[in-house]
Design an enzyme around this catalytic site. Structure first.
Site, PDB file in Angstrom:
ATOM      1  N   ARG A  68       7.414 -10.062 -29.675  1.00  0.00           N
ATOM      2  CA  ARG A  68       6.841 -11.286 -30.257  1.00  0.00           C
ATOM      3  C   ARG A  68       5.498 -11.543 -29.610  1.00  0.00           C
ATOM      4  NH1 ARG A  68      11.978 -15.105 -28.536  1.00  0.00           N
ATOM      5  NH2 ARG A  68      12.137 -15.875 -30.637  1.00  0.00           N
ATOM      6  N   ASP A  79      23.707 -22.165 -31.113  1.00  0.00           N
ATOM      7  CA  ASP A  79      23.918 -20.772 -30.703  1.00  0.00           C
ATOM      8  C   ASP A  79      25.139 -20.618 -29.801  1.00  0.00           C
ATOM      9  OD1 ASP A  79      21.685 -20.050 -32.119  1.00  0.00           O
ATOM     10  OD2 ASP A  79      20.693 -19.014 -30.448  1.00  0.00           O
TER      11      ASP A  79
HETATM   12  C1  LIG Z   1      13.376 -13.695 -32.238  1.00  0.00           C
HETATM   13  C2  LIG Z   1      14.048 -14.914 -32.796  1.00  0.00           C
HETATM   14  C3  LIG Z   1      13.435 -15.623 -33.822  1.00  0.00           C
HETATM   15  C4  LIG Z   1      14.083 -16.725 -34.390  1.00  0.00           C
HETATM   16  N1  LIG Z   1      13.465 -17.403 -35.397  1.00  0.00           N
HETATM   17  C5  LIG Z   1      14.088 -18.468 -35.950  1.00  0.00           C
HETATM   18  C6  LIG Z   1      13.469 -19.200 -37.006  1.00  0.00           C
HETATM   19  O1  LIG Z   1      12.354 -18.892 -37.429  1.00  0.00           O
HETATM   20  N2  LIG Z   1      14.129 -20.278 -37.520  1.00  0.00           N
HETATM   21  C7  LIG Z   1      15.353 -20.668 -37.040  1.00  0.00           C
HETATM   22  O2  LIG Z   1      15.908 -21.665 -37.535  1.00  0.00           O
HETATM   23  N3  LIG Z   1      15.959 -19.980 -36.047  1.00  0.00           N
HETATM   24  C8  LIG Z   1      15.364 -18.924 -35.482  1.00  0.00           C
HETATM   25  N4  LIG Z   1      15.957 -18.264 -34.460  1.00  0.00           N
HETATM   26  C9  LIG Z   1      17.232 -18.777 -33.921  1.00  0.00           C
HETATM   27  C10 LIG Z   1      16.946 -19.990 -33.024  1.00  0.00           C
HETATM   28  O3  LIG Z   1      15.957 -19.645 -32.075  1.00  0.00           O
HETATM   29  C11 LIG Z   1      18.217 -20.417 -32.294  1.00  0.00           C
HETATM   30  O4  LIG Z   1      19.271 -20.541 -33.237  1.00  0.00           O
HETATM   31  C12 LIG Z   1      18.004 -21.752 -31.590  1.00  0.00           C
HETATM   32  O5  LIG Z   1      16.926 -21.687 -30.685  1.00  0.00           O
HETATM   33  C13 LIG Z   1      19.277 -22.129 -30.844  1.00  0.00           C
HETATM   34  O6  LIG Z   1      19.082 -23.367 -30.233  1.00  0.00           O
HETATM   35  P1  LIG Z   1      20.197 -23.941 -29.240  1.00  0.00           P
HETATM   36  O7  LIG Z   1      19.703 -25.272 -28.807  1.00  0.00           O
HETATM   37  O8  LIG Z   1      21.538 -23.860 -29.884  1.00  0.00           O
HETATM   38  O9  LIG Z   1      20.216 -22.922 -28.029  1.00  0.00           O
HETATM   39  P2  LIG Z   1      19.051 -22.592 -26.972  1.00  0.00           P
HETATM   40  O10 LIG Z   1      17.723 -22.692 -27.596  1.00  0.00           O
HETATM   41  O11 LIG Z   1      19.415 -21.304 -26.331  1.00  0.00           O
HETATM   42  O12 LIG Z   1      19.142 -23.765 -25.908  1.00  0.00           O
HETATM   43  C14 LIG Z   1      20.160 -23.785 -24.936  1.00  0.00           C
HETATM   44  C15 LIG Z   1      19.739 -24.707 -23.809  1.00  0.00           C
HETATM   45  O13 LIG Z   1      20.843 -24.830 -22.898  1.00  0.00           O
HETATM   46  C16 LIG Z   1      20.379 -24.644 -21.555  1.00  0.00           C
HETATM   47  N5  LIG Z   1      21.528 -24.105 -20.796  1.00  0.00           N
HETATM   48  C17 LIG Z   1      22.087 -22.878 -20.892  1.00  0.00           C
HETATM   49  N6  LIG Z   1      23.134 -22.774 -20.057  1.00  0.00           N
HETATM   50  C18 LIG Z   1      23.245 -23.959 -19.403  1.00  0.00           C
HETATM   51  C19 LIG Z   1      24.162 -24.464 -18.431  1.00  0.00           C
HETATM   52  N7  LIG Z   1      25.180 -23.715 -17.958  1.00  0.00           N
HETATM   53  N8  LIG Z   1      23.986 -25.739 -17.979  1.00  0.00           N
HETATM   54  C20 LIG Z   1      22.958 -26.533 -18.468  1.00  0.00           C
HETATM   55  N9  LIG Z   1      22.070 -26.089 -19.400  1.00  0.00           N
HETATM   56  C21 LIG Z   1      22.221 -24.822 -19.874  1.00  0.00           C
HETATM   57  C22 LIG Z   1      19.221 -23.651 -21.701  1.00  0.00           C
HETATM   58  O14 LIG Z   1      18.357 -23.712 -20.577  1.00  0.00           O
HETATM   59  C23 LIG Z   1      18.563 -24.138 -22.997  1.00  0.00           C
HETATM   60  O15 LIG Z   1      17.633 -25.165 -22.760  1.00  0.00           O
HETATM   61  C24 LIG Z   1      15.362 -17.133 -33.910  1.00  0.00           C
HETATM   62  C25 LIG Z   1      15.967 -16.434 -32.856  1.00  0.00           C
HETATM   63  C26 LIG Z   1      15.327 -15.331 -32.307  1.00  0.00           C
HETATM   64  C27 LIG Z   1      16.023 -14.569 -31.202  1.00  0.00           C
END
Ligand SMILES: Cc1cc2nc3c(=O)[nH]c(=O)nc-3n(C[C@H](O)[C@H](O)[C@H](O)COP(=O)(O)OP(=O)(O)OC[C@H]3O[C@@H](n4cnc5c(N)ncnc54)[C@H](O)[C@@H]3O)c2cc1C
Length: 451
Positions: free
Chosen positions: A205, A326
């Site tokens: 990326r 996720d």
């Molecule tokens: C290359 C790529 C491109 C993508 N492009 C898109 C797109 O264009 N559109 C789209 O909708 N989706 C896209 N996605 C998917 C999207 O990025 C994810 O689905 C989204 O970021 C998930 O968000 P989340 O908050 O569930 O998890 P995360 O973003 O992983 O956030 C998790 C948070 O929890 C914290 N954490 C982890 N473990 C602990 C713990 N034990 N204690 C306290 N805190 C903790 C982390 O530090 C983080 O801040 C893409 C994914 C990838 C890999």
């Protein structure tokens, strides 16, 4: 216990683990519904990688329903597309358009991940977000069953009536939930679903300066959303940061069945080199090679693409603990749907927990509060499981389409168009209001059955 402490405990309080897209949206959903919450984030501040993200039409609608301020903030910083179409090009040979799909007026806009998160996080009072809190274990509190104690790696603890793990693909909450919530951290066997699997694909990326991008591939290609399909790889590009940068994602298939590098700092990254990307696209069209030439000369991280398609979590909740985003159903990037699924999860969780809050009020409702929390999370699982699992599987199949796994798809733009339209249609055109209404009705049904 003082009467103030009793009051505080009587009120429903939610612990959100993780301040990513899902956790922040859930917090803003609860905030709009006057439900008390605290976010616990392991990083010292809101942290996102320097890359772009695009939000699909269903994600945008979900934002507005989570909390209208979420949508306003999104629109304030989202980057318009030059055209309201998602366009696919034969990136390998002809460089010609294969298919274009209408995304809706000003739909599927992108931007910098960090900008979106920062804009949203500004809407949350500082006291509701605790940083450098790395969750390690969850136990039921002594003398107060169904109230949970969160244990952090710094030795501190906190309590809540429900724990929502929004802690990403390598979720600790998912591990605890699928093993045994009440066991101490180190002594349980983890099932396969506790870990994501390598999809045999990785990506590079980058964010290229727009001036260079336009000089290399032209303004038409640089200022709107495009994907370039071909053998065993694809490229996706869209403008971000007020058209000053071109977001580039190059996805490359890997013959290796396992990620051959160490996982570092909770991320699936490894040091990579531009030559790897150049080699992978060496036989592609001028435009595709031009895009790859925009990668920086210095070391680039390469990102293993992991998901939960092979070992899905059998359920997203257990008692008063659940996972969302996720953490529950990590998926590859190929439909651009993962972020939106997390926002939809946040919407239904916020609505259900508001339902619990309204039913128990300020006096805690005795054992009813715990029973209602459990029912709410059970309903969340019921309404979200099928849709989100479907997206995980469909995303893998979409990647096969882009990589011409089916030779017919390469030869037939109609076949490609039909298949990809059906996949996006299923993700984008979803009755979010109906989902919330249905979930609240199920919460009521559960209540009646208990009476
Ligand atoms: C290359 C790529 C491109 C993508 N492009 C898109 C797109 O264009 N559109 C789209 O909708 N989706 C896209 N996605 C998917 C999207 O990025 C994810 O689905 C989204 O970021 C998930 O968000 P989340 O908050 O569930 O998890 P995360 O973003 O992983 O956030 C998790 C948070 O929890 C914290 N954490 C982890 N473990 C602990 C713990 N034990 N204690 C306290 N805190 C903790 C982390 O530090 C983080 O801040 C893409 C994914 C990838 C890999």
């Amino acid at each position: 216990m003082s009467s103030q402490e009793t009051d505080a405990r009587a009120q429903l309080h939610i612990a959100i683990v993780g301040a990513g897209i899902t956790g922040i949206n859930l917090a803003l959903g609860l905030q709009a519904r006057n439900v008390s919450f605290t976010i616990y984030e392991r990083s010292p501040a809101i942290r996102e990688i320097g890359a772009g993200i695009g939000f699909s039409p269903n994600a945008e609608r979900a934002m507005g329903l989570v909390n209208p301020e979420v949508l306003t903030a999104f629109r304030r910083v989202a980057n318009p597309n030059g055209e309201d179409f998602f366009q696919w090009v034969d990136g390998y040979e002809t460089n010609e358009l294969i298919f274009k799909l209408y995304v809706g007026r000003n739909g599927f806009q992108g931007g910098l991940r960090s900008t979106f998160l920062e804009e949203w996080a500004k809407l949350i009072p500082a006291a509701a977000c605790q940083f450098s809190k790395h969750l390690d274990a969850i136990t039921e509190e002594d003398g107060s069953p169904h109230r949970f104690r969160l244990h952090f790696k710094d030795g501190t603890t906190a309590t809540a009536d429900a724990v929502i793990g929004c802690d990403g693909i390598r979720s600790r909450v998912r591990q605890l939930l699928l093993a045994d919530v009440s066991s101490s951290a180190d002594h349980f066997q983890l099932p396969a679903a506790a870990h994501p699997s390598y999809t045999r694909g990785f990506c590079f990326r980058t964010l290229a300066p727009m001036e260079r991008a336009i000089a290399t591939i032209g303004a038409t290609k640089a200022l709107t959303r495009f994907m370039y399909n071909g053998h065993d790889a694809h490229l996706i590009t869209y403008p971000v940061a007020n058209n000053t940068l071109l977001n580039i994602l190059a996805v490359i298939e890997d013959a290796n069945p396992v990620w051959p590098y160490q996982h570092s700092q909770g991320r699936h990254t490894a040091p990579g080199r531009k030559e790897e990307a150049v080699d992978a696209f060496a036989k592609w069209s001028d435009t595709a090679r031009g895009i790859v030439s925009l990668f920086p000369e210095e070391r680039m991280d390469k990102w293993g693409i992991f998901d939960m398609a092979e070992h899905p979590a059998p359920q997203y909740h257990r008692g008063g603990v659940c996972v969302a985003g996720d953490a529950a159903h990590a998926t590859g990037p190929h439909l651009g749907a993962g972020g939106g699924m997390g926002i939809e999860d946040a919407l239904v969780l916020a609505a259900l927990l508001e339902g619990v809050h309204k039913r128990v009020g300020q006096n805690g409702g005795g054992g009813r509060k715990a029973a209602l929390v459990e029912r709410a999370l059970e309903v969340y699982n019921e309404v979200r499981y099928e849709r989100t699992q479907d997206v995980v599987q469909s995303t893998r199949k979409a990647c096969d389409l882009f990589h011409w796994k089916d030779p017919e798809v390469r030869r037939s733009p109609e076949k490609f168009g039909k298949d990809i339209t059906a996949r996006f249609d299923k993700v984008w055109n979803y009755d979010l209001e109906g989902m919330v209404e249905g979930a609240l009705a199920k919460l009521d049904e559960g209540e009646k059955m208990r009476l």
